[in-house]
Structure formats: C-alpha cells, structure tokens
Design an enzyme around this catalytic site. Sequence first.
Site, PDB file in Angstrom:
ATOM      1  N   HIS A 138     -18.262  -2.349   1.940  1.00  0.00           N
ATOM      2  CA  HIS A 138     -17.797  -1.158   1.234  1.00  0.00           C
ATOM      3  C   HIS A 138     -17.525  -0.029   2.222  1.00  0.00           C
ATOM      4  O   HIS A 138     -18.356   0.287   3.058  1.00  0.00           O
ATOM      5  CB  HIS A 138     -18.854  -0.722   0.213  1.00  0.00           C
ATOM      6  CG  HIS A 138     -18.509   0.526  -0.509  1.00  0.00           C
ATOM      7  ND1 HIS A 138     -19.245   1.673  -0.363  1.00  0.00           N
ATOM      8  CD2 HIS A 138     -17.512   0.798  -1.364  1.00  0.00           C
ATOM      9  CE1 HIS A 138     -18.701   2.615  -1.126  1.00  0.00           C
ATOM     10  NE2 HIS A 138     -17.658   2.101  -1.735  1.00  0.00           N
ATOM     11  N   ASP A 156     -11.570   0.983  -2.838  1.00  0.00           N
ATOM     12  CA  ASP A 156     -12.705   1.882  -3.018  1.00  0.00           C
ATOM     13  C   ASP A 156     -12.399   2.903  -4.117  1.00  0.00           C
ATOM     14  O   ASP A 156     -11.474   3.706  -3.989  1.00  0.00           O
ATOM     15  CB  ASP A 156     -13.002   2.596  -1.700  1.00  0.00           C
ATOM     16  CG  ASP A 156     -14.349   3.285  -1.687  1.00  0.00           C
ATOM     17  OD1 ASP A 156     -14.892   3.569  -2.781  1.00  0.00           O
ATOM     18  OD2 ASP A 156     -14.858   3.541  -0.590  1.00  0.00           O
ATOM     19  N   TYR A 189      -3.024   6.676  14.113  1.00  0.00           N
ATOM     20  CA  TYR A 189      -3.405   5.819  15.242  1.00  0.00           C
ATOM     21  C   TYR A 189      -4.906   5.888  15.508  1.00  0.00           C
ATOM     22  O   TYR A 189      -5.558   4.859  15.716  1.00  0.00           O
ATOM     23  CB  TYR A 189      -2.639   6.213  16.508  1.00  0.00           C
ATOM     24  CG  TYR A 189      -1.191   5.810  16.543  1.00  0.00           C
ATOM     25  CD1 TYR A 189      -0.678   4.804  15.739  1.00  0.00           C
ATOM     26  CD2 TYR A 189      -0.306   6.443  17.403  1.00  0.00           C
ATOM     27  CE1 TYR A 189       0.653   4.443  15.789  1.00  0.00           C
ATOM     28  CE2 TYR A 189       1.031   6.089  17.464  1.00  0.00           C
ATOM     29  CZ  TYR A 189       1.509   5.086  16.655  1.00  0.00           C
ATOM     30  OH  TYR A 189       2.825   4.723  16.706  1.00  0.00           O
TER      31      TYR A 189
END
Length: 142
Positions: free
Chosen positions: A22, A64, A113
């Site tokens: 998670h 999530d 990035y």
Amino acid sequence: MLKEIPSIISPELMKTLMEMGHGDEIVLADGNFPSVSHAQRIIRCDGNGIPELLTAILEFFPLDTYVECPVACMAVVPGDTIQPVIWKDYEDIIDRQFEHSCPFEYIERSLFYERSKKAFAVVATSETALYANIILKKGVIK
C-alpha cells in the site's frame, strides 16, 4: 502460464505487482523516458503500449483510495504546444475499472523524474505518444 492472466503481463511484472505494498508507486514509462537511469527496479515491456498495459494491470492492481490523486502524469512542459490525447485514454480506462472518480495529478517534468526515482519500479514500454508517462499508487484490497 496461468488462466486469465493477460499475456502482456510478464512473470516479472506480475511478481513486482504482488511485491508492492500500500502506497508504493509504479511508473509506466513511454519509449522516450530515461527508464534505466530513473529506476530502482526496471521491468522491460518492449513492443507494448501503455494503454494496453494499463488495462491489463488494473485487472489486478487496486488504486489507493486514501489519497486525493492515486494517478499522476507528466505535465506538458511550458511553451510546448502538444496536447496529449493519451491522457483521455487513461481516464477512460480507469473510469471503466473503478466506480469512483479518480482525479489525476499533473507533475512538472523534473519533479516527475524525481518521483520516478523513488518509485518501486519503472516499466519501460515502447509507447510512442508524447507525455504518456503515468504513475500509479497502489491501494489495498477491500
């Protein structure tokens, strides 16, 4: 082989998805993304596009629900005239998989990035669409 596992999901990718917990994130990277230099773990998915891969992954991968935006895309660089049409494909794919709306976060390139470097894994694809990189945050099975 196993029943009902899409062939686009390699054993290495399935293992990685299962190892994630998670809150862990996975990057689905387009063909232009510097995958190797930005990955803790790299999974090659050459010859495949992100929409097909995203569709297959979401059969198994819970997003999530405890965060505002469990999906993130790289924002268009200021001054670039490109309007990424692939984002609409992603929204459609995610809407088909989940009954609740899922707002996307759009992250500036250098921050995308940096976040990718912290991701659990980066999946390198052959996606040719520009600004096709997407981050998924794993949720829990309810």
